[in-house]
Design an enzyme around this catalytic site. Structure first.
Site, PDB file in Angstrom:
ATOM      1  N   SER A 690     -32.806 -73.853  12.415  1.00  0.00           N
ATOM      2  CA  SER A 690     -31.536 -74.191  12.931  1.00  0.00           C
ATOM      3  C   SER A 690     -31.609 -75.315  13.838  1.00  0.00           C
ATOM      4  CB  SER A 690     -30.587 -73.318  13.413  1.00  0.00           C
ATOM      5  OG  SER A 690     -29.120 -73.826  13.349  1.00  0.00           O
ATOM      6  N   ASP A 763     -26.010 -72.743   2.261  1.00  0.00           N
ATOM      7  CA  ASP A 763     -25.887 -72.872   3.747  1.00  0.00           C
ATOM      8  C   ASP A 763     -24.520 -73.244   4.254  1.00  0.00           C
ATOM      9  OD1 ASP A 763     -26.106 -72.916   6.550  1.00  0.00           O
ATOM     10  OD2 ASP A 763     -27.994 -74.083   6.590  1.00  0.00           O
ATOM     11  N   HIS A 797     -27.453 -69.686   6.007  1.00  0.00           N
ATOM     12  CA  HIS A 797     -28.065 -70.272   7.106  1.00  0.00           C
ATOM     13  C   HIS A 797     -29.211 -69.166   7.539  1.00  0.00           C
ATOM     14  CE1 HIS A 797     -28.450 -72.808  10.401  1.00  0.00           C
ATOM     15  NE2 HIS A 797     -28.193 -71.978  11.288  1.00  0.00           N
TER      16      HIS A 797
END
Length: 834
Positions: A690, A763, A797
């Protein structure tokens, strides 16, 4: 195979918003095929890959059960955690709509991680197996009844979410009702009554019928219009797109509130609606009900749709209208900005039926000038007269903690200054506020701890007090330059004096769970070689007894060496990391090792706070498969959680010098490893997830201190998140140079080290659209860089399927073996442009 209901949208609750088809696997194959012919032939034929045995063993290590104490703290509920689900399970049908992800077959969440078993254990260590559970249980939403006699939970079948209960005395579970539950993202699908004799459950409306079919011919154009008022919004995904989406959202979100007795009887309460909450008052006489209604928005998720807040009686009749809240599509994006009107409404825990909430006094705009930002209001049943303001806050409201002795704590905070204050108030004397705590949220060393709670007779959480209400208990991490040492203290509210009742001592890291009524302390204790387990401490006698004996999840790796290290950045800022070395490593024999650095940047307004230590040298040596630590089993030194502070003191903002600070942080970590003689500076890789992936792209673009990088689920072009990102409040239009300066995409021509880019194809994180990785890879490929792009079908994610996790380990291991471990960089034609 990932099934797209678009393919049969008129036969199985289909919609173009339901994304299931072999397209996901086709795109995965396409990415592999984009490699050079030799690499594609080698890797594309076998699909998902399995890493080395030592890495695969970490994925399949047994998970430690979850723990929940009964309200009277006499029994523990253990929830068993299964191994990772298969890709077939993760890729089940999914409806993405209004910011929600729904399994249309069950009317529940599509990406749930259920438990697969329950057990009960008394605090003296007696464990009882729960009987009566369904075959192949998929358990979620476990909640104790207020009296502790029953645990309610849901069980997900292939076609529904069912309501079940566990009788604690007999340890027998059973399905409670024939009703199926609606559980699509608005909290728990049920609430206990205060007496624990029935539940208010969100049921699928009886006779609901089939889902609305998508029209074969469009019935209207999709139209949006703005009236000239600013309505900024962060980059949300899975939003409504047309009228059919609206119909599907209503179909799957609408519930019928039902009163379900422990004998299985069910009585409907009120009319079906889209509920965002329905909680009974502590005396059971009323329900606080929040419902969502039109007009919907195509720009923000369902959590910001218009809401009606009402108080119902137990039969579903409206007895008081609290508020009508409009669509929240104009909330400023600056941190500390909030919607106008009633927010954070709930029942007082220490009263029979009294509502409390807060309302912004500054228009909800954190950038507006205001002496008072929020007011806290209270309104007691029967809700006649006007609400009473019980606190006026100069900063933004942060919550209320109620005490049985007639006082409460009200907290406020402010993001830009990292300030947090807590006041003691007397609800019977509105406006009288006594400051109890005033602290900087970044300053861990001076954090006084957090007040401890207990359960009152109403089944609600209230402050745990002593000495007739004049003292409270505080539990904290006890951060210090020597590492975290959790503590329990008693604080006298009149004098401010504190008595330390417990502090963790070496060689253990021992955190406080709760203080029992008999004076014993329950803790969660671990050491470098011992996994976390629960213990009871008799503080007067100084004795300790074990409550659980969970085994070491991966004993074969117990010899791995772990050390919490500290060092300094070039400008004197103290930094830290956790150094892992292989179990058989001998420095004299093996010399410096190839190294993998894993990190995540954090913004600070204080250099002193940025340098504070945030770990403990005595915590268990975990080897989570999601980060860099597993690769210590493959012969690497690992610098995990390497400090990456980004500091902006005074008028400066942290991101003004983001790139320079990242490089300085990374250089300091490598230099410390070299100084210790364990890191080979010519063989270091860097990685992150991330924002850590964003960091990785920047480090490769703006330094030459790494051999290669691994970037997972990141964002690389900040112009695609123009209304702010992470903790950056400035909009793109306010400072376009900053967005260009911070974006690795804009500097892709400077990335001259190999980079592995991994992303979940589905995601849904607001800042990391999958297109970020696609475009970054395309730029790198076009510029002749060495890069590899891996899209994981059906993954969000974070990565959930066992096949996906194993494949990520394989990809990362392969990348490090090719580009970091060799004494000289690999320059084969197989790598170029892959």
């Amino acid at each position: 195979m990932r099934h797209d209901l678009r393919h049969d949208l008129r036969h199985d609750h289909g919609s173009r918003r339901v994304l299931r088809f072999s397209l996901s696997f086709l795109s995965f194959a396409f990415i592999l095929a984009a490699a050079t012919p030799d690499v594609a032939a080698q890797e594309g034929a076998d699909g998902y890959q399995t890493p080395a045995a030592e890495l695969a063993a970490l994925v399949d290590a047994p998970a430690t059960p979850g723990i929940s104490l009964s309200p009277d703290e006499s029994v523990m509920l253990l929830t068993m955690r299964p191994s990772l689900p298969s890709i077939a399970e993760v890729a089940a049908p999914e409806l993405r709509i209004a910011g929600l992800r729904i399994n249309p077959r069950t009317n529940g969440p599509s990406r749930a991680r259920p438990s697969n078993g329950l057990a009960l254990r008394t605090l003296d260590g007696e464990e009882r197996t729960v009987t009566g559970l369904p075959e192949n249980p998929r358990i979620r939403n476990t909640r104790w009844s207020p009296n502790g006699s029953t645990v309610a939970f849901t069980h997900d079948t292939d076609s529904a979410v069912q309501l079940w209960v566990l009788d604690v005395a007999s340890a027998e579970a059973r399905r409670l009702s024939d009703l199926d539950m609606v559980n699509v993202g608005f909290g728990a699908p049920f609430n206990w009554s205060p007496e624990g004799d029935f539940l208010y459950a969100m049921a699928v409306p009886p006779g609901r019928g089939p889902a609305p079919a998508e029209p074969m011919v469009p019935t209207a154009p999709m139209i949006e219009e703005t009236s000239g008022e600013a309505a900024p919004a962060r980059t949300y995904q899975d939003l409504l797109q047309d009228q059919h989406d609206e119909a599907l959202y209503e179909y799957y979100s609408t519930a019928q509130l039902a009163r379900v007795g422990l004998d299985g009887s069910a009585a409907m309460v009120g009319d079906p609606s889209i509920f965002s909450g329905a909680s009974p008052s502590p005396d059971g006489e009323y329900l606080l009900v929040q419902t969502t209604h039109r007009p919907y928005s195509y720009q923000v998720p369902a959590s910001r749709f218009p809401r009606t807040i009402e108080v119902w009686d137990a039969q579903g009749n409206v007895v008081h209208g609290v508020a009508e809240l409009p669509l929240q599509d104009g909330v400023p994006t600056s941190f500390g900005s909030v919607p106008t009107g009633v927010r954070s409404i709930a029942w007082r825990a220490d009263a029979d039926a009294t509502l409390y909430w807060t309302e912004a006094q500054d228009g909800g705009d954190a950038l507006a000038e205001a002496d008072i930002r929020d007011r806290v209001f209270m309104h007691a049943a029967p809700f006649s007269g006007d609400p009473v303001a019980i606190a006026a806050l100069p900063l933004r409201y942060g919550g209320v903690m109620w005490a049985e002795e007639g006082f409460a704590f009200v907290s406020e905070n402010w993001f830009s200054t990292r300030q947090q204050r807590t006041y003691r108030i007397d609800p019977a004397a509105p406006g009288d506020m006594e400051l109890i705590f005033d602290l900087q949220t970044e300053d861990r060393y001076n954090n006084p701890g957090f007040p401890m709670f207990t359960t009152n007779e109403r089944g609600r959480g209230v402050l745990m007090t002593a000495d007739g209400g004049s003292s409270i208990y505080l539990a904290g991490q006890g951060a210090s330059p020597e590492g975290n040492r959790p503590f329990l203290r008693k604080r006298n509210l009149e004098t401010g004096e504190e008595e330390e009742l417990f502090r963790s001592e070496a060689p253990y890291y021992e955190g406080v769970v709760t203080l029992l009524e008999d004076g014993r302390l329950m803790t969660r204790r671990e050491s470098v070689d011992e996994p976390p387990n629960y213990f009871l401490r008799d503080l007067e006698r100084g004795t300790t007894s074990a409550v659980t004996e969970f085994p070491h999840p991966y004993p074969q790796f117990a010899g791995i060496r772990k050390e919490a290290i500290q060092y300094e950045r070039g400008d004197g800022i103290p930094l830290s990391a956790t150094l892992y070395l292989p179990a058989d490593y001998d420095q004299e024999r093996d010399g410096p090792l190839p190294t993998f650095v894993w990190a995540y940047p954090t913004e600070f307004k204080s250099a002193a706070a940025a340098g504070q230590r945030r770990d403990s040298p005595y915590q268990f040596t975990r080897i989570p498969y999601g980060g860099a630590v597993p690769y210590v089993t493959r012969g690497y030194a690992v610098l995990d959680n390497a400090s990456m502070p980004v500091i902006g003191e005074g008028d400066a903002e942290p991101n003004d010098t983001f790139r320079q600070q990242l490089v300085a942080n990374a250089q300091a970590a490598i230099d410390e490893g070299v100084r210790r003689g364990v890191v080979d500076p010519d063989r270091v890789g860097v990685g992150g997830h991330s924002y850590g992936a964003f960091m990785t792209g920047n480090l490769l673009a703006h330094s030459d201190i790494f051999r290669a990088g691994v970037a997972r689920s990141g964002a690389y072009n900040r112009t695609l998140t123009p209304f702010g990102f992470q903790r950056e409040q400035r909009l793109f239009w306010e400072d376009p140079d900053l967005y260009l300066y911070m974006s690795p995409f804009m500097h892709a021509d400077k990335v001259n080290e190999p980079i592995l880019i991994i992303h979940g194809e589905d995601d849904n994180n607001s800042g990391t659209f999958p297109i970020q990785s696609r475009r970054f890879y395309a730029a790198l490929k076009g510029l002749g860089a060495t890069a590899r792009l891996v899209f994981l079908p059906a993954e969000s994610h974070g990565y959930a399927a066992r096949e996906s996790v194993l494949h990520v380990l394989w990809e990362t291991d392969r990348w490090l073996e090719m580009h970091v471990k060799p004494a000289k960089p690999v320059t084969t034609t197989d790598d170029a442009g892959s």
